[in-house]
Design an enzyme around this catalytic site. Structure first.
Site, PDB file in Angstrom:
ATOM      1  CG  HIS A  68      -2.082   1.099   1.215  1.00  0.00           C
ATOM      2  ND1 HIS A  68      -1.834   2.425   1.246  1.00  0.00           N
ATOM      3  CD2 HIS A  68      -3.243   0.725   0.950  1.00  0.00           C
ATOM      4  CE1 HIS A  68      -2.863   2.951   1.138  1.00  0.00           C
ATOM      5  NE2 HIS A  68      -3.879   1.981   1.038  1.00  0.00           N
ATOM      6  CE1 TYR A 197      -4.296   9.286   8.178  1.00  0.00           C
ATOM      7  CE2 TYR A 197      -3.035   9.650   6.287  1.00  0.00           C
ATOM      8  CZ  TYR A 197      -3.320   9.137   7.482  1.00  0.00           C
ATOM      9  OH  TYR A 197      -2.172   8.201   7.748  1.00  0.00           O
ATOM     10  N   PRO A 289      -2.071   6.446  17.713  1.00  0.00           N
ATOM     11  CG  PRO A 289      -4.224   5.717  17.638  1.00  0.00           C
ATOM     12  CD  PRO A 289      -3.416   6.577  18.529  1.00  0.00           C
ATOM     13  CE  LYS A 293       6.196   6.783  12.050  1.00  0.00           C
ATOM     14  NZ  LYS A 293       6.153   6.174  10.400  1.00  0.00           N
ATOM     15  CE1 TYR A 384       0.900   7.857   7.236  1.00  0.00           C
ATOM     16  CE2 TYR A 384       1.348   7.154   4.833  1.00  0.00           C
ATOM     17  CZ  TYR A 384       0.439   7.267   6.046  1.00  0.00           C
ATOM     18  OH  TYR A 384      -0.685   6.967   5.985  1.00  0.00           O
TER      19      TYR A 384
HETATM   20  P1  RFL Z   1       0.166  -5.498  23.024  1.00  0.00           P
HETATM   21  O1  RFL Z   1       0.080  -5.606  21.624  1.00  0.00           O
HETATM   22  O2  RFL Z   1      -0.824  -4.527  23.803  1.00  0.00           O
HETATM   23  O3  RFL Z   1       0.664  -6.795  23.790  1.00  0.00           O
HETATM   24  C1  RFL Z   1       0.779  -6.504  25.274  1.00  0.00           C
HETATM   25  C2  RFL Z   1       0.577  -8.030  25.861  1.00  0.00           C
HETATM   26  O4  RFL Z   1       0.617  -8.337  27.103  1.00  0.00           O
HETATM   27  C3  RFL Z   1      -0.414  -8.631  27.744  1.00  0.00           C
HETATM   28  N1  RFL Z   1      -0.437  -8.471  29.168  1.00  0.00           N
HETATM   29  C4  RFL Z   1       0.014  -9.220  30.319  1.00  0.00           C
HETATM   30  N2  RFL Z   1       0.694 -10.224  30.350  1.00  0.00           N
HETATM   31  C5  RFL Z   1       1.164 -10.723  31.328  1.00  0.00           C
HETATM   32  N3  RFL Z   1       0.747 -10.174  32.559  1.00  0.00           N
HETATM   33  C6  RFL Z   1       0.362  -8.680  32.642  1.00  0.00           C
HETATM   34  N4  RFL Z   1       0.184  -8.226  33.556  1.00  0.00           N
HETATM   35  C7  RFL Z   1      -0.214  -8.335  31.384  1.00  0.00           C
HETATM   36  N5  RFL Z   1      -0.655  -7.183  31.001  1.00  0.00           N
HETATM   37  C8  RFL Z   1      -0.471  -7.125  29.555  1.00  0.00           C
HETATM   38  C9  RFL Z   1      -1.628  -8.464  27.203  1.00  0.00           C
HETATM   39  O5  RFL Z   1      -2.882  -9.265  27.051  1.00  0.00           O
HETATM   40  C10 RFL Z   1      -0.963  -8.141  25.750  1.00  0.00           C
HETATM   41  O6  RFL Z   1      -1.259  -9.443  24.905  1.00  0.00           O
HETATM   42  O7  RFL Z   1       1.729  -4.492  23.118  1.00  0.00           O
HETATM   43  P2  RFL Z   1       3.005  -4.665  22.356  1.00  0.00           P
HETATM   44  O8  RFL Z   1       3.295  -5.917  21.823  1.00  0.00           O
HETATM   45  O9  RFL Z   1       3.920  -3.742  22.852  1.00  0.00           O
HETATM   46  O10 RFL Z   1       2.516  -4.040  20.816  1.00  0.00           O
HETATM   47  C11 RFL Z   1       1.885  -2.657  20.837  1.00  0.00           C
HETATM   48  C12 RFL Z   1       1.281  -2.601  19.443  1.00  0.00           C
HETATM   49  O11 RFL Z   1      -0.153  -3.831  19.808  1.00  0.00           O
HETATM   50  C13 RFL Z   1       0.414  -1.175  19.306  1.00  0.00           C
HETATM   51  O12 RFL Z   1       1.399  -0.162  19.519  1.00  0.00           O
HETATM   52  C14 RFL Z   1      -0.290  -1.059  17.978  1.00  0.00           C
HETATM   53  O13 RFL Z   1      -1.393  -1.847  17.891  1.00  0.00           O
HETATM   54  C15 RFL Z   1      -0.657   0.378  17.825  1.00  0.00           C
HETATM   55  N6  RFL Z   1      -1.495   0.569  16.790  1.00  0.00           N
HETATM   56  C16 RFL Z   1      -0.966   0.748  15.460  1.00  0.00           C
HETATM   57  N7  RFL Z   1       0.203   0.327  15.487  1.00  0.00           N
HETATM   58  C17 RFL Z   1       0.930   0.566  13.954  1.00  0.00           C
HETATM   59  O14 RFL Z   1       2.160   0.276  13.867  1.00  0.00           O
HETATM   60  N8  RFL Z   1       0.120   0.444  12.717  1.00  0.00           N
HETATM   61  C18 RFL Z   1      -0.914   0.615  13.011  1.00  0.00           C
HETATM   62  O15 RFL Z   1      -1.801   0.746  11.912  1.00  0.00           O
HETATM   63  C19 RFL Z   1      -1.905   0.789  14.222  1.00  0.00           C
HETATM   64  N9  RFL Z   1      -3.023   0.954  14.513  1.00  0.00           N
HETATM   65  C20 RFL Z   1      -2.874   0.773  16.712  1.00  0.00           C
HETATM   66  C21 RFL Z   1      -3.711   0.886  15.630  1.00  0.00           C
HETATM   67  C22 RFL Z   1      -3.564   0.696  17.925  1.00  0.00           C
HETATM   68  C23 RFL Z   1      -4.969   0.796  18.214  1.00  0.00           C
HETATM   69  N10 RFL Z   1      -5.463   0.963  19.506  1.00  0.00           N
HETATM   70  C24 RFL Z   1      -5.350  -0.237  20.386  1.00  0.00           C
HETATM   71  C25 RFL Z   1      -5.349   2.247  20.209  1.00  0.00           C
HETATM   72  C26 RFL Z   1      -5.026   1.067  15.618  1.00  0.00           C
HETATM   73  C27 RFL Z   1      -5.681   0.975  17.111  1.00  0.00           C
HETATM   74  C28 RFL Z   1      -7.139   1.156  17.324  1.00  0.00           C
END
Ligand code: RFL
Length: 387
Positions: A68, A197, A289, A293, A384
């Site tokens: 994309h 956007y 978000p 990133k 980006y």
């Molecule tokens: P995660 O994915 O939140 O995983 C953390 C894991 O830890 C577990 N956990 C525990 N386990 C044991 N003991 C505890 N006390 C615990 N507390 C929590 C949880 O159950 C979970 O499985 O963190 P990680 O690995 O650091 O990854 C980060 C990403 O998931 C996050 O930054 C992205 O999703 C952000 N984000 C986006 N990032 C991108 O790079 N490209 C995107 O297009 C993008 N779109 C988004 C997004 C985040 C969004 N939200 C959630 C605000 C879109 C949205 C809607």
């Protein structure tokens, strides 16, 4: 090695460590089904894909991910497109839903013999400045558990146990950007072949393809309102209004299968290492978000830490671990800076006072530069897609 959390950060780290022959266990609070189906990110940077490829973790996204490289801005001054894949470093995104990536990583981790304990919640990390830190946990059967290791990686997000266990001396940089989004997943094909956007006087609206049947939308939303405050029809009407559907074409409607309210915040901790405890991914630095990133930073940091841990544990070379925090903070702050710039680009103050009018004029000028200046477009494309 104990890894807290099985998101992109924990599972990339776990995979690389197991591949290098390092004993490691992942403790995950949620169940396996939830981990495999939690829909969040979707846009992977070219560098993220390279890291995953280098470690044999990109098979699924190579097969099912979609390249994309275009985004479209819709504003009071009309619309324009940027083919960012032909600008800057000339790199596209790969669109691959985060739950598919996490599912692939989990399958690979288990195939490689990695140990994962679902339903196990880390409660605290103790003795991080000692030789053998301890993770106090609540096991799946409700009984207390204790895990000891040489190092602990906190990949458990912003509200996890790692952040709660930091010794004094950690500095927290927190900023509430004062903007809230309603994040939506619609069972509907994408309505345009670009990221959309829309900057509108009623607030921001965003369109991002996920698959041929699912599209993510964002709608700037009232702070504090519950995710279900608006009917589906009201949401579609508002999306069409802000995306100027009458002028540029209707949206393909469908059922909303997920709604979440996201307050746009930055929350970075410094340093990312405290003795034997390392912070990775959202636990290290939460990013709004607005520039997609978070997951990309999580993968990058996990790979940097895995290399450093492998050098320390297999060759006795601690230099990578010593440099981990400073190295990753450089990436985190560059991403924060760009994300902050995007927030300013996409959201105008809504008031009619002098200050709001001034900032709105600056925002329009910024969009005009992006529309007309090649060097500005190259800068945009590089930041980006890059991490
Ligand atoms: P995660 O994915 O939140 O995983 C953390 C894991 O830890 C577990 N956990 C525990 N386990 C044991 N003991 C505890 N006390 C615990 N507390 C929590 C949880 O159950 C979970 O499985 O963190 P990680 O690995 O650091 O990854 C980060 C990403 O998931 C996050 O930054 C992205 O999703 C952000 N984000 C986006 N990032 C991108 O790079 N490209 C995107 O297009 C993008 N779109 C988004 C997004 C985040 C969004 N939200 C959630 C605000 C879109 C949205 C809607």
């Amino acid at each position: 090695m104990v890894v807290l959390g099985a998101g992109p950060a924990g599972l990339v780290l776990g995979n690389i460590l197991v591949d290098r022959g390092i004993d490691c266990v992942v403790l995950e609070r949620a169940g396996a089904a939830r981990v495999r189906t939690r829909a969040r990110a979707g846009f992977l940077a070219a560098n993220t894909v390279r890291i995953l490829e280098r470690h044999g973790l990109a098979e699924g996204l190579r097969r099912r991910g979609q390249p994309h490289s275009t985004c479209e801005f819709r504003t009071e001054d009309g619309r324009f497109r940027l083919d960012y894949g032909a600008l800057g470093q000339r790199e596209p995104h790969t669109v691959y839903p985060q739950q598919d990536l996490v599912s692939d990583l989990l399958t690979r981790f288990q195939e490689r013999g990695g140990q994962i304990r679902f339903g196990t919640e880390a409660v605290a990390v103790r003795d991080v400045d000692g030789e053998r830190p301890e993770v106090v946990a609540r096991e799946a059967d409700g009984r207390p558990g204790l895990w000891r290791a040489r190092y602990v990686a906190g990949c458990d997000g912003r509200h996890g146990a790692a952040r709660r266990s930091l010794p004094p001396g950690a500095v927290r940089h927190h900023r509430d950007h004062g903007v809230t989004w309603l994040g939506l997943l619609a069972e509907a094909p994408p309505s345009l072949d670009a990221v959309g956007y829309a900057v509108h006087e009623r607030g921001f609206a965003g369109h991002m393809a996920r698959t041929s049947e699912v599209t993510r939308y964002y709608l700037q939303y009232e702070r504090g309102a519950p995710a279900d405050a608006w009917s589906a029809e009201r949401i579609w009407d508002e999306l069409e209004l802000r995306m100027r559907a009458r002028e540029f074409g209707p949206l393909r409607r469908g059922r909303f299968v997920q709604r979440s309210v996201v307050d746009l915040e930055s929350d970075v901790l410094e340093p990312l290492r405290h003795g034997t405890l390392f912070l990775v991914g959202d636990a290290a630095g939460l990013i709004s978000p607005s520039a997609a990133k978070g997951a990309n930073l999580a993968v990058l940091e996990a790979a940097v830490l895995a290399d450093a841990l492998a050098a320390d544990l297999t060759a006795g070379d601690p230099r990578g671990l010593d440099a981990y925090s400073a190295r990753c903070l450089t990436h985190i702050w560059r991403a924060q800076e760009f994300s902050h710039w995007m927030i300013g680009l996409l959201h105008g103050p809504t008031g009619a006072d002098g200050e709001s009018l001034f900032h709105n004029s600056l925002r329009r000028a910024r969009l005009a530069s992006l529309r007309t200046s090649r060097s500005q477009q190259d800068w945009f494309a590089e930041h980006y897609v890059g991490v």
